[in-house]
Design a protein around this motif. Structure first.
Motif, PDB file in Angstrom:
ATOM      1  N   THR A  23       0.831  -1.205   0.000  1.00  0.00           N
ATOM      2  CA  THR A  23       0.000   0.000   0.000  1.00  0.00           C
ATOM      3  C   THR A  23       0.863   1.251   0.000  1.00  0.00           C
ATOM      4  O   THR A  23       0.623   2.180  -0.776  1.00  0.00           O
ATOM      5  CB  THR A  23      -0.950  -0.002   1.210  1.00  0.00           C
ATOM      6  N   PHE A  24       1.883   1.285   0.859  1.00  0.00           N
ATOM      7  CA  PHE A  24       2.764   2.455   0.903  1.00  0.00           C
ATOM      8  C   PHE A  24       3.539   2.621  -0.402  1.00  0.00           C
ATOM      9  O   PHE A  24       3.770   3.742  -0.851  1.00  0.00           O
ATOM     10  CB  PHE A  24       3.722   2.374   2.089  1.00  0.00           C
ATOM     11  N   THR A  25       3.923   1.524  -1.031  1.00  0.00           N
ATOM     12  CA  THR A  25       4.606   1.595  -2.321  1.00  0.00           C
ATOM     13  C   THR A  25       3.694   2.213  -3.371  1.00  0.00           C
ATOM     14  O   THR A  25       4.114   3.065  -4.157  1.00  0.00           O
ATOM     15  CB  THR A  25       5.065   0.192  -2.776  1.00  0.00           C
ATOM     16  N   ALA A  26       2.430   1.813  -3.381  1.00  0.00           N
ATOM     17  CA  ALA A  26       1.468   2.370  -4.332  1.00  0.00           C
ATOM     18  C   ALA A  26       1.249   3.856  -4.070  1.00  0.00           C
ATOM     19  O   ALA A  26       1.148   4.653  -5.016  1.00  0.00           O
ATOM     20  CB  ALA A  26       0.140   1.612  -4.247  1.00  0.00           C
ATOM     21  N   ILE A  27       1.185   4.246  -2.809  1.00  0.00           N
ATOM     22  CA  ILE A  27       1.017   5.664  -2.469  1.00  0.00           C
ATOM     23  C   ILE A  27       2.226   6.468  -2.932  1.00  0.00           C
ATOM     24  O   ILE A  27       2.077   7.547  -3.516  1.00  0.00           O
ATOM     25  CB  ILE A  27       0.774   5.835  -0.950  1.00  0.00           C
ATOM     26  N   ASP A  28       3.425   5.947  -2.683  1.00  0.00           N
ATOM     27  CA  ASP A  28       4.636   6.642  -3.135  1.00  0.00           C
ATOM     28  C   ASP A  28       4.645   6.811  -4.644  1.00  0.00           C
ATOM     29  O   ASP A  28       4.986   7.876  -5.163  1.00  0.00           O
ATOM     30  CB  ASP A  28       5.891   5.869  -2.713  1.00  0.00           C
ATOM     31  N   ARG A  29       4.261   5.761  -5.367  1.00  0.00           N
ATOM     32  CA  ARG A  29       4.220   5.823  -6.820  1.00  0.00           C
ATOM     33  C   ARG A  29       3.219   6.880  -7.284  1.00  0.00           C
ATOM     34  O   ARG A  29       3.491   7.658  -8.198  1.00  0.00           O
ATOM     35  CB  ARG A  29       3.843   4.442  -7.378  1.00  0.00           C
ATOM     36  N   PHE A  30       2.064   6.930  -6.644  1.00  0.00           N
ATOM     37  CA  PHE A  30       1.049   7.921  -6.993  1.00  0.00           C
ATOM     38  C   PHE A  30       1.562   9.331  -6.732  1.00  0.00           C
ATOM     39  O   PHE A  30       1.351  10.235  -7.547  1.00  0.00           O
ATOM     40  CB  PHE A  30      -0.239   7.677  -6.199  1.00  0.00           C
TER      41      PHE A  30
END
Length: 58
Positions: free
Chosen positions: A24-31
């Motif tokens: 989830t945090f990886t997806a947020i960082d990517r966004f």
């Protein structure tokens, strides 16, 4: 005699939970990176004017 049946539950699999949180945090960082790149492009190319704004800040 009256007895209470206690349902046995398994312990949480913290590895799966931790992996899910990390994903989830990886997806947020990517966004966040994608959003900042899009905003930078909007500012640099003057695309904000297409929306009727006189400046990027507006």
């Amino acid at each position: 005699m009256l007895t209470l049946e206690v349902e046995q539950t398994s312990a949480l699999d913290y590895t799966k939970l931790n992996n899910g949180i990390q994903d989830t945090f990886t997806a947020i960082d990517r966004f966040e990176w994608q959003a900042s790149d899009e905003l930078r492009l909007m500012r640099d190319k003057g695309y904000y004017e297409d929306g009727g704004h006189k400046s990027f800040e507006a």
